[in-house]
Design an enzyme around this catalytic site. Sequence first.
Site, PDB file in Angstrom:
ATOM      1  N   ASN A 101      13.271 -13.790  -4.124  1.00 41.87           N
ATOM      2  CA  ASN A 101      13.007 -13.600  -2.689  1.00 41.87           C
ATOM      3  C   ASN A 101      14.226 -13.993  -1.855  1.00 41.87           C
ATOM      4  OD1 ASN A 101      10.425 -12.796  -1.272  1.00 41.87           O
ATOM      5  ND2 ASN A 101      11.057 -14.476   0.046  1.00 41.87           N
ATOM      6  N   ILE A 114       0.841  -1.206   0.000  1.00 42.66           N
ATOM      7  CA  ILE A 114       0.000   0.000   0.000  1.00 42.66           C
ATOM      8  C   ILE A 114       0.875   1.255   0.000  1.00 42.66           C
ATOM      9  CG2 ILE A 114      -2.011  -1.085   1.083  1.00 42.66           C
ATOM     10  CD1 ILE A 114      -0.974   0.135   3.768  1.00 42.66           C
ATOM     11  N   CYS A 141     -14.748   5.718   5.975  1.00 40.62           N
ATOM     12  CA  CYS A 141     -15.189   5.205   7.264  1.00 40.62           C
ATOM     13  C   CYS A 141     -15.390   3.693   7.113  1.00 40.62           C
ATOM     14  CB  CYS A 141     -16.495   5.882   7.655  1.00 40.62           C
ATOM     15  SG  CYS A 141     -17.258   5.120   9.096  1.00 40.62           S
ATOM     16  N   HIS A 173      -4.329  -4.907  -1.772  1.00 40.47           N
ATOM     17  CA  HIS A 173      -4.736  -4.584  -0.401  1.00 40.47           C
ATOM     18  C   HIS A 173      -5.126  -3.118  -0.229  1.00 40.47           C
ATOM     19  CE1 HIS A 173      -2.542  -8.455   1.047  1.00 40.47           C
ATOM     20  NE2 HIS A 173      -3.780  -8.681   0.658  1.00 40.47           N
TER      21      HIS A 173
HETATM   22  P1  OAD Z   1       5.919 -10.361   4.317  1.00 44.24           P
HETATM   23  O1  OAD Z   1       6.665  -9.544   5.310  1.00 44.24           O
HETATM   24  O2  OAD Z   1       5.019 -11.410   4.804  1.00 44.24           O
HETATM   25  O3  OAD Z   1       6.977 -11.082   3.347  1.00 44.24           O
HETATM   26  C1  OAD Z   1       8.020 -10.390   2.751  1.00 44.24           C
HETATM   27  C2  OAD Z   1       8.907 -11.410   2.061  1.00 44.24           C
HETATM   28  O4  OAD Z   1       9.905 -10.703   1.349  1.00 44.24           O
HETATM   29  C3  OAD Z   1       9.632 -12.348   3.037  1.00 44.24           C
HETATM   30  O5  OAD Z   1       9.694 -13.644   2.469  1.00 44.24           O
HETATM   31  C4  OAD Z   1      11.023 -11.719   3.139  1.00 44.24           C
HETATM   32  O6  OAD Z   1      12.050 -12.640   3.416  1.00 44.24           O
HETATM   33  C5  OAD Z   1      11.194 -11.165   1.758  1.00 44.24           C
HETATM   34  N1  OAD Z   1      12.066 -10.002   1.666  1.00 44.24           N
HETATM   35  C6  OAD Z   1      12.175  -8.953   2.512  1.00 44.24           C
HETATM   36  N2  OAD Z   1      13.041  -8.040   2.034  1.00 44.24           N
HETATM   37  C7  OAD Z   1      13.486  -8.530   0.852  1.00 44.24           C
HETATM   38  C8  OAD Z   1      14.379  -8.064  -0.142  1.00 44.24           C
HETATM   39  N3  OAD Z   1      14.976  -6.864  -0.050  1.00 44.24           N
HETATM   40  N4  OAD Z   1      14.593  -8.841  -1.210  1.00 44.24           N
HETATM   41  C9  OAD Z   1      13.982 -10.053  -1.354  1.00 44.24           C
HETATM   42  N5  OAD Z   1      13.127 -10.542  -0.457  1.00 44.24           N
HETATM   43  C10 OAD Z   1      12.867  -9.783   0.630  1.00 44.24           C
HETATM   44  O7  OAD Z   1       5.184  -9.347   3.343  1.00 44.24           O
HETATM   45  P2  OAD Z   1       4.022  -9.664   2.298  1.00 44.24           P
HETATM   46  O8  OAD Z   1       4.199 -10.976   1.675  1.00 44.24           O
HETATM   47  O9  OAD Z   1       3.921  -8.480   1.425  1.00 44.24           O
HETATM   48  O10 OAD Z   1      -1.522  -7.488   4.530  1.00 44.24           O
HETATM   49  O11 OAD Z   1       2.766  -9.711   3.251  1.00 44.24           O
HETATM   50  C11 OAD Z   1       1.502  -9.937   2.676  1.00 44.24           C
HETATM   51  C12 OAD Z   1       0.466  -9.214   3.463  1.00 44.24           C
HETATM   52  O12 OAD Z   1       0.568  -9.566   4.852  1.00 44.24           O
HETATM   53  C13 OAD Z   1       0.625  -7.706   3.473  1.00 44.24           C
HETATM   54  O13 OAD Z   1       0.079  -7.084   2.329  1.00 44.24           O
HETATM   55  C14 OAD Z   1      -0.099  -7.321   4.725  1.00 44.24           C
HETATM   56  C15 OAD Z   1       0.461  -8.374   5.644  1.00 44.24           C
HETATM   57  O14 OAD Z   1      -0.265  -8.649   6.762  1.00 44.24           O
HETATM   58  C16 OAD Z   1      -2.394  -6.780   5.266  1.00 44.24           C
HETATM   59  O15 OAD Z   1      -2.054  -5.930   6.051  1.00 44.24           O
HETATM   60  C17 OAD Z   1      -3.811  -7.121   5.010  1.00 44.24           C
END
Ligand code: OAD
Length: 329
Positions: free
Chosen positions: A266, A129, A155, A147
Amino acid sequence: MATFISSPATDRILAGLRAGSFRNIVVLTGAGISTASGIPDFRSPGGLYATLQADSLTASPQEKQYLKKDPTGVVDIRIFAQNQFPYLEVRRPFILGTADQKWKYTLAHAFIGLLHDKKLLRRHYDQNIDGLSHQVDVEPSKIINVHGSLQHVYCEACKAPYPLAEFREAVRTKIKNIYGEASEFANAPAESEHIKCLQCSRPAVKPATVLFGRSLPDAFHEGVEKDFNTQENIDLLIVAGTSLKVHPSAGLVDMLPASVPRLVINLEPVGEDLVIDYSPDNARDGFLKGYCDESVLKLLEALGWKDELAAKYAAGMCDKSRATLLGDK
Ligand code: OAD
């Protein structure tokens, strides 16, 4: 730190990109593509959940207890519906930083911009976001903010919109700073005060982002219908910087025919429960292990696309990504 693992699948994907045989690429991204810009992710050790200080929040003892056990509660409708403050206090610097355009896009975002320039991008499904995917030159219709977005405010109870500028000012002046004196947004009230809906007066105003327990925007379902349920096939899926822990977006990796290759970029393997195959001899799933920016750089070099990307995007990207791109770390 990026390990460019040569495997049959990675080699096949590189060859396909080089030959221009992928012209319908879908990219699914998460917080890991933005960490180079200075925004923490969610589930890494320094991420939002591990660093959440429940005791500093304006919350009841029960709510604090809940958040200590399950920090994802801070972005869950069950907490927000009874108390607006944990979400707004945790998100205060993010909301204000985004308003001040504090963060700039990364090399990974620029790579998606380049795919779009080359007319290879079918869609970017972005779970973030932070708005950084909109800073590169990609048509808005090509980006699905899975998201939601910080650019609209409403609201959560009655759905009435709330003016963006007024909301940012209310966050600045009514929501306390829980991040200590070090926060550049430390100039805040000592106690938080509700931000109430202009229509129903309930203290349920927040950015139009998706909380756990709420449905995804219509644009997500419409995009899935257009992209995944048609004859015009997606020919490559790139998954970058996401833990693939959150559905339904994570489920996109499992919606393609087995003939469609997938490339994961990743820090560690993800989505093994979604049957992404990390065995070295598999022919479908490529894996670039390491920081997104470093893997993207290796990809750009292997494809001969680096100068083209640098000419358009180096100047505007975040400092860390620019240093990676230009080699002056
Ligand atoms: P996460 O924090 O769950 O996952 C991030 C992933 O990126 C992990 O596997 C890290 O190891 C990897 N990572 C971090 N920095 C990196 C980098 N520089 N290069 C490569 N890999 C890296 O984040 P999301 O998958 O985005 O939703 O999380 C999904 C959703 O969960 C979010 O949109 C949010 C959260 O709760 C809501 O808030 C509804």
